[in-house]
Enzyme design. Structure first.
Site, short mmCIF file in Angstrom:
data_model
loop_
_atom_site.label_atom_id
_atom_site.label_comp_id
_atom_site.label_asym_id
_atom_site.label_seq_id
_atom_site.Cartn_x
_atom_site.Cartn_y
_atom_site.Cartn_z
N SER A 1 -9.42 -28.93 27.38
CA SER A 1 -10.54 -28.38 26.63
C SER A 1 -10.67 -29.10 25.29
CB SER A 1 -10.33 -26.87 26.45
OG SER A 1 -11.50 -26.25 25.98
N HIS B 1 -12.87 -22.59 33.84
CA HIS B 1 -12.32 -23.48 32.81
C HIS B 1 -10.85 -23.19 32.51
CE1 HIS B 1 -12.28 -26.11 29.35
NE2 HIS B 1 -11.95 -25.11 28.55
N ASP B 2 -10.48 -21.92 32.54
CA ASP B 2 -9.10 -21.53 32.20
C ASP B 2 -8.08 -21.97 33.23
OD1 ASP B 2 -9.14 -20.47 29.70
OD2 ASP B 2 -8.98 -18.37 30.31
N ASP C 1 -15.35 -25.16 36.95
CA ASP C 1 -15.48 -25.16 35.49
C ASP C 1 -16.93 -25.47 35.13
OD1 ASP C 1 -15.34 -25.51 32.76
OD2 ASP C 1 -13.65 -26.90 32.80
N ARG D 1 -15.09 -13.62 20.58
CA ARG D 1 -14.05 -13.89 21.58
C ARG D 1 -14.51 -13.46 22.98
NH1 ARG D 1 -9.96 -17.01 23.34
NH2 ARG D 1 -8.37 -15.83 24.47
#
EC number: 2.3.1.31
Length: 397
Positions: free
Chosen positions: A158, A364-365, A331, A228
């Site tokens: 990232s 993405h994680d 992602d 967040r």
């Protein structure tokens, strides 16, 4: 000068936490000068006698230097403890691993909570704007301080991948191998838009106080929590959210409401709502709002091609660095198409590059989660690069 030296033997690799302090500081791209400059970092493993086995691991937006040991604020395991350690893909029996807290961060490196020498007060929202080049420049000072002329590898996912690419673009002679994961050579308009919504949530918080909230004994907790929550949605895929939560209603919410009445419109009805609120509330206890604003803006500025009249191959024209670019199929924050664009530019520049797209429905994680294909890719690339670099045996200092 080193401060806060804390050797520790926990479960996992032995690490040392330190803070480098350079009184002379450094100049930023915006023209401001930061002095002193502090970079907090953790190290793992042993630096070889030839000082040629160092791997710099760069963290993502909300990460920190606590790579492979419990975070002192949350008590949770290090954010990449499954990847870094003895016998793991980034093997601390073989490599000396350095993980710094980024410039602008809130875990010990110079940032908005640091004291401005001119005013004697915290920078807060007056902290000067920084770029990815500034972040890397602070890391260069750290690597110089450690007496390392060339890094064996720079690894990051990232925003950490942005740093890895910037390292090679700015200092190609100092990086033997680069492993940018789930990243891009630019921040897309969509990602800038998400960041702006997050920033506006912070600005709208009544406790924002123009960024000087600590003078009022407050923090913009609601705004930062929403920021967040917004960001966390982008880290996941629709498949991951559906599998983990679906449209399930929390049991306590369902049973607390009499059958004849309607549930509260704004109650925590769905499990996904509860999950996001938990992510927001825990985040505000470990991260500073001004740091969040500073670092997200640095990500927005990032565009290697724009700095070279749109030619993405230009930053890598003189590099002999070996690359392995990794993306994940689900992602959508940093999609595979952007990784392919990077790979084509590296091929045009004549770089030694391999590319892997890993099938995963975790979004993405995925680079932070248990993905065996990622483990194999990282281990294989680093071991192969080590053979080419002649790192057959670590002769320690």
């Amino acid at each position: 000068m080193d401060r806060s030296v804390s050797p520790s033997v926990e479960e996992g690799p032995v690490y040392t936490h330190q803070t480098m302090c350079l009184e002379e500081g450094m100049a930023l791209e915006c023209g401001a000068h930061l002095a002193p400059l502090e970079v907090a970092y953790c190290t793992y493993g042993t630096l070889s006698a030839a000082r040629d086995n160092a791997i710099l691991v760069c963290h993502a937006l909300t990460g920190d230097q606590y790579l492979a040991e419990p975070n002192p604020l949350t008590g949770k395991p290090g954010w990449w403890s499954r990847m870094v350690g003895p016998g793991l893909p980034i093997d601390t029996d073989r490599f000396f691993v350095i993980c710094p807290n980024v410039l602008g961060g809130c875990m010990g490196s110079t940032g908005p909570r640091s004291i401005c020498a001119e005013t004697g007060k915290a920078w807060d929202s007056e902290f000067p704007p920084i770029t990815m080049h500034d972040i890397v420049a602070s890391q260069v000072r750290l690597v110089d301080y450690l007496g390392i002329n060339r890094l064996f590898a720079v690894v990051g996912g990232s925003m950490g991948g942005m740093q890895a690419l910037t390292w090679v673009a700015d200092h190609p002679e100092r990086v033997f191998a680069a492993l940018p994961i789930a990243t891009s050579p630019f921040h897309s308009a969509q990602n800038i838009a998400f960041n702006e919504v997050s920033r506006q949530a912070i600005f709208a918080d009544p406790h924002w106080h123009d960024g000087h909230y600590r003078d009022f004994g407050a923090i913009p907790a609601r705004g930062l929590g929403v920021a967040r929550m917004m960001a966390h949605i982008t880290y996941l895929s629709e498949e991951a959210l559906s599998r983990k939560f679906g449209r399930r209603v929390r049991k306590e919410a369902a049973t607390a409401v009499p059958a004849a009445s309607s549930p509260s419109l704004f109650g925590e009805m769905f499990e996904v709502e509860s999950y996001l609120r938990h992510q927001g509330s825990t985040f505000v206890r470990r991260f500073d709002a001004n740091s969040y604003l500073t670092i997200t803006r640095a990500m927005d500025y990032f565009d290697l091609a724009a700095e070279h009249d749109g030619d993405l191959s230009a930053p890598f024209g003189k590099c002999e660095t070996r690359f392995c670019v990794v993306s994940f199929s689900s992602d959508w924050l940093f999609p595979t198409s952007q990784s392919r664009l990077l790979v084509r530019a590296l091929n045009k520049a004549g770089a030694n590059v391999s590319f892997v797209e890993i099938e995963s429905d975790r979004g993405h994680d995925a680079f932070l989660l248990d993905e065996p294909d990622l483990d194999r890719t990282v281990r294989g690339f680093l071991n192969g690069a080590a053979e080419h670099a002649g790192l057959t045996k670590v002769e320690t200092l």
